[in-house]
Design a protein around this motif. Structure first.
Motif, PDB file in Angstrom:
ATOM      1  N   VAL A   1      -7.523  52.774  35.522  1.00  0.00           N
ATOM      2  CA  VAL A   1      -8.534  51.786  35.911  1.00  0.00           C
ATOM      3  C   VAL A   1      -7.997  50.717  36.850  1.00  0.00           C
ATOM      4  O   VAL A   1      -8.793  50.023  37.502  1.00  0.00           O
ATOM      5  CB  VAL A   1      -9.165  51.115  34.674  1.00  0.00           C
ATOM      6  N   LEU A   2      -6.657  50.568  36.935  1.00  0.00           N
ATOM      7  CA  LEU A   2      -6.071  49.522  37.784  1.00  0.00           C
ATOM      8  C   LEU A   2      -5.397  50.125  39.007  1.00  0.00           C
ATOM      9  O   LEU A   2      -4.774  51.193  38.919  1.00  0.00           O
ATOM     10  CB  LEU A   2      -5.024  48.717  37.000  1.00  0.00           C
ATOM     11  N   PRO A   3      -5.478  49.451  40.153  1.00  0.00           N
ATOM     12  CA  PRO A   3      -4.659  49.859  41.300  1.00  0.00           C
ATOM     13  C   PRO A   3      -3.180  49.745  40.933  1.00  0.00           C
ATOM     14  O   PRO A   3      -2.795  48.927  40.090  1.00  0.00           O
ATOM     15  CB  PRO A   3      -5.029  48.842  42.397  1.00  0.00           C
ATOM     16  N   GLN A   4      -2.330  50.537  41.571  1.00  0.00           N
ATOM     17  CA  GLN A   4      -0.911  50.555  41.219  1.00  0.00           C
ATOM     18  C   GLN A   4      -0.289  49.159  41.300  1.00  0.00           C
ATOM     19  O   GLN A   4       0.494  48.767  40.441  1.00  0.00           O
ATOM     20  CB  GLN A   4      -0.147  51.509  42.143  1.00  0.00           C
TER      21      GLN A   4
ATOM     22  N   PHE B   1      -2.648  38.460  37.931  1.00  0.00           N
ATOM     23  CA  PHE B   1      -3.412  38.433  36.689  1.00  0.00           C
ATOM     24  C   PHE B   1      -4.915  38.406  36.973  1.00  0.00           C
ATOM     25  O   PHE B   1      -5.697  39.107  36.328  1.00  0.00           O
ATOM     26  CB  PHE B   1      -3.024  37.205  35.862  1.00  0.00           C
ATOM     27  N   GLY B   2      -5.303  37.582  37.930  1.00  0.00           N
ATOM     28  CA  GLY B   2      -6.715  37.484  38.257  1.00  0.00           C
ATOM     29  C   GLY B   2      -7.279  38.783  38.784  1.00  0.00           C
ATOM     30  O   GLY B   2      -8.410  39.160  38.456  1.00  0.00           O
ATOM     31  N   ALA B   3      -6.477  39.496  39.601  1.00  0.00           N
ATOM     32  CA  ALA B   3      -6.930  40.772  40.152  1.00  0.00           C
ATOM     33  C   ALA B   3      -7.136  41.799  39.042  1.00  0.00           C
ATOM     34  O   ALA B   3      -8.080  42.594  39.066  1.00  0.00           O
ATOM     35  CB  ALA B   3      -5.919  41.287  41.180  1.00  0.00           C
ATOM     36  N   ALA B   4      -6.247  41.799  38.053  1.00  0.00           N
ATOM     37  CA  ALA B   4      -6.401  42.726  36.936  1.00  0.00           C
ATOM     38  C   ALA B   4      -7.655  42.402  36.130  1.00  0.00           C
ATOM     39  O   ALA B   4      -8.456  43.287  35.797  1.00  0.00           O
ATOM     40  CB  ALA B   4      -5.162  42.689  36.043  1.00  0.00           C
ATOM     41  N   PHE B   5      -7.862  41.128  35.834  1.00  0.00           N
ATOM     42  CA  PHE B   5      -9.035  40.732  35.057  1.00  0.00           C
ATOM     43  C   PHE B   5     -10.335  40.952  35.815  1.00  0.00           C
ATOM     44  O   PHE B   5     -11.412  41.031  35.211  1.00  0.00           O
ATOM     45  CB  PHE B   5      -8.921  39.262  34.656  1.00  0.00           C
ATOM     46  N   ALA B   6     -10.264  41.039  37.135  1.00  0.00           N
ATOM     47  CA  ALA B   6     -11.472  41.268  37.924  1.00  0.00           C
ATOM     48  C   ALA B   6     -12.026  42.678  37.728  1.00  0.00           C
ATOM     49  O   ALA B   6     -13.180  42.946  38.071  1.00  0.00           O
ATOM     50  CB  ALA B   6     -11.187  41.021  39.409  1.00  0.00           C
ATOM     51  N   VAL B   7     -11.223  43.592  37.183  1.00  0.00           N
ATOM     52  CA  VAL B   7     -11.652  44.972  36.951  1.00  0.00           C
ATOM     53  C   VAL B   7     -12.344  45.049  35.588  1.00  0.00           C
ATOM     54  O   VAL B   7     -11.710  44.839  34.546  1.00  0.00           O
ATOM     55  CB  VAL B   7     -10.449  45.934  36.998  1.00  0.00           C
ATOM     56  N   ALA B   8     -13.626  45.350  35.600  1.00  0.00           N
ATOM     57  CA  ALA B   8     -14.411  45.324  34.359  1.00  0.00           C
ATOM     58  C   ALA B   8     -13.878  46.314  33.332  1.00  0.00           C
ATOM     59  O   ALA B   8     -13.823  46.010  32.127  1.00  0.00           O
ATOM     60  CB  ALA B   8     -15.876  45.619  34.669  1.00  0.00           C
ATOM     61  N   GLU B   9     -13.485  47.499  33.764  1.00  0.00           N
ATOM     62  CA  GLU B   9     -12.974  48.491  32.821  1.00  0.00           C
ATOM     63  C   GLU B   9     -11.675  48.019  32.190  1.00  0.00           C
ATOM     64  O   GLU B   9     -11.413  48.275  31.005  1.00  0.00           O
ATOM     65  CB  GLU B   9     -12.766  49.835  33.522  1.00  0.00           C
ATOM     66  N   TYR B  10     -10.842  47.339  32.967  1.00  0.00           N
ATOM     67  CA  TYR B  10      -9.614  46.797  32.402  1.00  0.00           C
ATOM     68  C   TYR B  10      -9.936  45.809  31.290  1.00  0.00           C
ATOM     69  O   TYR B  10      -9.306  45.823  30.225  1.00  0.00           O
ATOM     70  CB  TYR B  10      -8.768  46.113  33.474  1.00  0.00           C
ATOM     71  N   ARG B  11     -10.901  44.942  31.520  1.00  0.00           N
ATOM     72  CA  ARG B  11     -11.257  43.948  30.508  1.00  0.00           C
ATOM     73  C   ARG B  11     -11.706  44.622  29.219  1.00  0.00           C
ATOM     74  O   ARG B  11     -11.392  44.160  28.115  1.00  0.00           O
ATOM     75  CB  ARG B  11     -12.358  43.014  31.029  1.00  0.00           C
ATOM     76  N   ALA B  12     -12.437  45.723  29.342  1.00  0.00           N
ATOM     77  CA  ALA B  12     -12.919  46.422  28.147  1.00  0.00           C
ATOM     78  C   ALA B  12     -11.760  47.047  27.372  1.00  0.00           C
ATOM     79  O   ALA B  12     -11.691  46.923  26.136  1.00  0.00           O
ATOM     80  CB  ALA B  12     -13.933  47.498  28.545  1.00  0.00           C
ATOM     81  N   VAL B  13     -10.847  47.712  28.076  1.00  0.00           N
ATOM     82  CA  VAL B  13      -9.698  48.334  27.405  1.00  0.00           C
ATOM     83  C   VAL B  13      -8.804  47.259  26.791  1.00  0.00           C
ATOM     84  O   VAL B  13      -8.313  47.397  25.665  1.00  0.00           O
ATOM     85  CB  VAL B  13      -8.900  49.208  28.390  1.00  0.00           C
TER      86      VAL B  13
ATOM     87  N   VAL C   1       4.739  55.134  34.243  1.00  0.00           N
ATOM     88  CA  VAL C   1       3.444  55.380  34.879  1.00  0.00           C
ATOM     89  C   VAL C   1       3.619  55.765  36.333  1.00  0.00           C
ATOM     90  O   VAL C   1       2.928  56.643  36.860  1.00  0.00           O
ATOM     91  CB  VAL C   1       2.554  54.125  34.733  1.00  0.00           C
ATOM     92  N   ARG C   2       4.565  55.118  37.016  1.00  0.00           N
ATOM     93  CA  ARG C   2       4.782  55.390  38.432  1.00  0.00           C
ATOM     94  C   ARG C   2       5.419  56.766  38.654  1.00  0.00           C
ATOM     95  O   ARG C   2       5.065  57.477  39.584  1.00  0.00           O
ATOM     96  CB  ARG C   2       5.697  54.307  39.030  1.00  0.00           C
ATOM     97  N   GLY C   3       6.373  57.151  37.801  1.00  0.00           N
ATOM     98  CA  GLY C   3       7.176  58.327  38.089  1.00  0.00           C
ATOM     99  C   GLY C   3       6.768  59.609  37.403  1.00  0.00           C
ATOM    100  O   GLY C   3       7.253  60.678  37.768  1.00  0.00           O
TER     101      GLY C   3
ATOM    102  N   ASP D   1      -0.277  55.315  46.991  1.00  0.00           N
ATOM    103  CA  ASP D   1       0.302  55.469  45.686  1.00  0.00           C
ATOM    104  C   ASP D   1       1.155  56.729  45.708  1.00  0.00           C
ATOM    105  O   ASP D   1       0.678  57.826  45.949  1.00  0.00           O
ATOM    106  CB  ASP D   1      -0.835  55.605  44.661  1.00  0.00           C
ATOM    107  N   THR D   2       2.470  56.587  45.433  1.00  0.00           N
ATOM    108  CA  THR D   2       3.381  57.723  45.555  1.00  0.00           C
ATOM    109  C   THR D   2       3.623  58.431  44.233  1.00  0.00           C
ATOM    110  O   THR D   2       4.488  59.277  44.133  1.00  0.00           O
ATOM    111  CB  THR D   2       4.743  57.241  46.097  1.00  0.00           C
TER     112      THR D   2
END
Length: 411
Positions: free
Chosen positions: A129-132, A5-17, A326-328, A407-408
């Motif tokens: 905006v997020l790593p896989q 959760f913290g890693a996701a919130f660390a992404v500024a673009e994620y926070r905006a979306v 999203v993955r496939g 990322d596959t």
């Protein structure tokens, strides 16, 4: 492990979306409450009030089928910005006293229609905006926020309406769209469209579904989660059948959102993505199996606990379904397929209570919920087999890559 959760919130673009989507959801729920109060107050017609509420949901299905692909053909931020601005422009006239009812219906339907491409672009943009390895955690936060927004919009909406009235409440909905657009404009950088002209001849979302049994299984699993929450639509007659009060009705209605928040947090925080992906069909079964308890005519407290458990597994299932899509699915078709998943789930949520209501008139609400659980599980069995085959035969597509690996996802 997901728990990022913290890693996701660390992404500024994620926070905006995330903030834009959550704000839009609160506004939507507030508007639904305001429209119900407004239309019934002006017409004194339950039928017209029900029609208005349906118009806040049903056109989303049409938008999911026919408009979600725009978030692949056009830049996703632009799709969200345009949807926000158009929805604000359509809500403003609704907030003006004296609007003729037919015009109000058209405008409300238009807002609902645009919800689908906005949500499809939103989910696809999370993957941009997020790593896989952080995507599932990001979706968990989104689901927790959306469920909390529903509770806040419905519960707080009544209090707010008592203070400011429905017209001002609808004005706040328009403001929520404008603030959402501002957050996206300032907080998310511009990106080109995922579907570039050279890739226009690549198979579309419908072709991918026709040719990929794994993808078909994924969408069916997601749609089943919409079927299994039939108890929300039958909460009124269910509560009455078991001799409940207004307080117990609120308990039943709150059960699914509470379970959804719990499920999103536990599965997003503690359960490894690989375990969730392999066990996706079993998670779907676990969201329907608790409904069988309703055939025993349990008390209202036990029923609420059953619905909390079903909601927890249902939300975790849909969350993982989205992550697997999203993955496939190729990025150039991702929003379209996500839109189809959203459209099917909305259709299931809308039709299930109607069909179950017809059944409940004959066998009672508790039995109707239980038999819907039985029917859903019968559908889930072959879908589970299909998903198992897909993950076995094509693990490089449907199973998560190691966090340290590449990322596959298909391009």
């Amino acid at each position: 492990m997901t728990g990022r959760f913290g890693a996701a919130f660390a992404v500024a673009e994620y926070r905006a979306v995330w903030a834009a989507g959550g704000l839009s959801m609160v506004g939507d729920q507030l508007a639904r409450v305001a429209l119900v109060v407004l239309v019934y107050g002006n017409t004194k017609s339950a039928a017209l009030t029900g029609l208005t509420f349906a118009l806040t949901l049903v056109p989303s299905f049409v938008g999911g089928v026919f408009l979600s692909g725009l978030a692949d053909k056009l830049p996703r931020r632009r799709v969200m910005l345009t949807a926000d601005l158009l929805r604000a422009a359509m809500i403003v006239p609704v907030a003006v006293p004296g609007m003729p009812f037919p015009v109000l219906c058209v405008l409300v339907a238009g807002v609902s229609l645009l919800n689908a491409p906005f949500r499809a672009a939103e989910q696809a943009l999370y993957a941009d905006v997020l790593p896989q390895q952080d995507f599932l955690a990001g979706m968990a936060i989104r689901n927790i926020t959306n469920q909390s927004a529903q509770v806040l919009g419905f519960a707080g909406g009544g209090l707010l309406l008592a203070l400011i009235g429905p017209y001002w409440a609808l004005s706040l909905d328009a403001v929520s769209f404008l603030v959402s657009a501002l957050l996206l404009r300032v907080g998310v950088r511009a990106r080109p469209a995922a579907l570039n002209p050279a890739a226009r001849s690549a198979p579309g979302g419908f072709s991918l579904l026709r040719n990929d049994s794994g993808l078909r299984a994924l969408l069916l699993i997601g749609w089943l989660t919409g079927v299994f929450i039939v108890y929300e639509g039958l909460a009124g007659p269910y509560n009455a059948q078991l001799g409940g009060t207004t307080a117990t009705l609120g308990l039943l209605l709150a059960a699914d959102p509470v379970g959804s928040v719990i499920g999103a947090f536990i599965f997003g925080r503690f359960v490894p993505a690989t375990a969730q992906t392999r066990g996706l069909a079993l998670m779907c079964v676990a969201s329907g199996a608790p409904l069988l308890v309703c055939l025993l005519q349990p008390g209202l407290i036990v029923s609420a606990v059953v619905f909390v458990v079903a909601g927890a597994f249902g939300t975790a299932t849909y969350m993982q379904t989205t992550a697997s899509i999203v993955r496939g699915v190729p990025d150039s078709r991702r929003a379209q397929v996500l839109g189809l998943a959203y459209a099917g789930m909305m259709a299931a949520q809308g039709l299930s209570p109607f069909v179950a209501g017809l059944v409940a008139d004959r066998v009672g609400a508790a039995n109707a919920v239980g038999w819907f659980g039985v029917a859903g599980l019968l559908v889930a069995a072959p879908v589970a087999v299909a998903w198992r085959r897909a993950t076995t035969s094509r693990p490089e597509i449907w199973l998560p890559a190691p966090e340290t690996g590449a990322d596959t996802r298909r391009n």
